[in-house]
Design an enzyme around this catalytic site. Structure first.
Site, PDB file in Angstrom:
ATOM      1  N   ASP A   1      43.999  32.302  47.979  1.00 56.39           N
ATOM      2  CA  ASP A   1      45.412  32.527  47.629  1.00 56.39           C
ATOM      3  C   ASP A   1      46.126  33.237  48.786  1.00 56.39           C
ATOM      4  O   ASP A   1      46.540  34.376  48.654  1.00 56.39           O
ATOM      5  CB  ASP A   1      45.533  33.335  46.327  1.00 56.39           C
ATOM      6  CG  ASP A   1      44.886  34.718  46.395  1.00 56.39           C
ATOM      7  OD1 ASP A   1      43.981  34.923  47.238  1.00 56.39           O
ATOM      8  OD2 ASP A   1      45.296  35.602  45.628  1.00 56.39           O
TER       9      ASP A   1
ATOM     10  N   HIS B   1      38.940  42.511  52.499  1.00 53.76           N
ATOM     11  CA  HIS B   1      38.192  42.064  51.314  1.00 53.76           C
ATOM     12  C   HIS B   1      37.571  40.670  51.492  1.00 53.76           C
ATOM     13  O   HIS B   1      36.369  40.473  51.325  1.00 53.76           O
ATOM     14  CB  HIS B   1      39.122  41.998  50.094  1.00 53.76           C
ATOM     15  CG  HIS B   1      39.743  43.281  49.696  1.00 53.76           C
ATOM     16  ND1 HIS B   1      39.054  44.278  49.054  1.00 53.76           N
ATOM     17  CD2 HIS B   1      41.012  43.732  49.830  1.00 53.76           C
ATOM     18  CE1 HIS B   1      39.871  45.298  48.803  1.00 53.76           C
ATOM     19  NE2 HIS B   1      41.061  44.994  49.256  1.00 53.76           N
TER      20      HIS B   1
HETATM   21 CA    CA Z   1      42.507  36.483  48.298  1.00 60.52          CA
END
Ligand code: CA
Length: 320
Positions: free
Chosen positions: A9, A242
């Site tokens: 995303d 992340h």
């Molecule tokens: Ca992501």
């Protein structure tokens, strides 16, 4: 070569992870599938096409879910203060990118690609788990055809980042995540337990830009500045990478400590989206974790080695 579908995303840390996969010599990127999360689905898909164009990535982009796995669920608005209005740090991504999308929805692309490459595909999912859950719903037999599912998501022995209980990717679609964790395919969760330890400083990112000397690395540096600003006061002058941690696991699992056991996701209530593992070998009374597949969660990380791996991989391709 490790065949990978990247479900994403984008998203600033997604962008770094994509460049990592694109530049890593051991990765064969078969496709990019988009999901809503850091921004609306139209925006994350546009951003994936933008990065594909700017970074000359051959892999097709397939647009995925813009709504949660269960349609009645109230969806959370995109966090514009983290990734910017455009999802890529307000660098001025064009409204339209003149590149074709794969005609299939993301979950169908995932199913077809797994069937075409039995036993070989690693799904790297760094957004909400909606596309994966939709693929499992439509073609449950893919659990036996996938090599591995590596996700960025969850918070096991630490607090979440959306609520005290829940991490963003899981909190954004808890039912989808529970479907993914309880399916009989091998899942590895790279959660906040390890990603929050993996901070790339602004200087380290500038070093990547300068060492690579490419417009690709310059774009990565530029689009990351808004995200670094969000992390001001949270981490020392830098950003948490992340999604790159999940990609690092794919090529260097030895840099992580892990624990195995079934994982469930809390769906509803004050701990909505919390991830809880029943460690293998621990005795409990009867519980909703019984008779479910043992999955892997990451409990430790060699963060300096992961950051060096990201640096070395991105600068390994110097030409534009
Ligand atoms: Ca992501």
């Amino acid at each position: 070569m490790r065949k990978v579908i990247f479900d994403t995303d984008p998203g600033v840390d997604d962008a770094m992870a994509l460049l990592f996969l694109h530049h890593h010599a051991g990765i064969d990127l078969l496709g990019i599938t988009t999901v809503f999360g850091n921004a609306l689905i139209e925006t994350t898909t546009r951003n994936a096409l933008f990065l594909k164009r700017e970074w000359q990535i051959d892999a097709p982009v397939a647009q995925g879910a813009g709504e949660t796995f269960l349609p009645h669920r109230v969806s959370h608005a995109p966090p514009k203060y983290i990734h910017g209005d455009d999802g890529l740090g307000n660098i001025g991504v064009p409204e339209d990118i003149d590149l074709p999308l794969d005609p299939r929805p993301a979950h169908r692309f995932i199913i077809d690609t797994i069937r075409d490459n039995p036993g070989e595909v690693t799904l790297v999912a760094v957004g909400r788990m909606t596309n994966l859950a939709n693929a499992l719903k439509e073609a449950p037999e893919i659990v036996g055809l996938v090599k591995q599912v590596v996700i960025m998501g969850g918070a096991f022995a630490v607090n979440g980042n959306v609520t005290p209980a829940a991490e963003a990717n899981i909190h954004g679609d808890p039912e989808a995540a529970d479907v993914v964790f309880t399916a009989t395919w091998p899942v590895v969760a790279i959660g906040l337990d390890v990603t929050m330890q993996t901070v790339m400083t602004r200087q380290a990112l500038a070093d990547i830009r300068d060492a690579a000397g490419s417009s690709r690395a310059r774009l990565l540096f530029d689009l990351s500045q808004f995200y670094i600003k969000f992390y001001e006061g949270r981490v020392p002058d830098g950003m948490v990478v992340h999604d790159s941690c999940a990609c690092a696991y794919v090529v260097a699992p030895e840099l992580f400590a892990t624990r195995s056991g079934p994982v469930r996701v809390v769906c509803g209530g004050i701990a909505d989206g919390a991830t809880i593992q029943k460690p293998d070998g621990r005795g409990f009374g009867p519980s909703p974790w019984d008779d479910l597949p043992s999955q892997t969660i990451c409990t430790g990380i060699d963060a300096p080695a992961v950051l060096k791996l990201i640096h070395d991989t991105i600068v390994s391709v110097r030409e534009d």
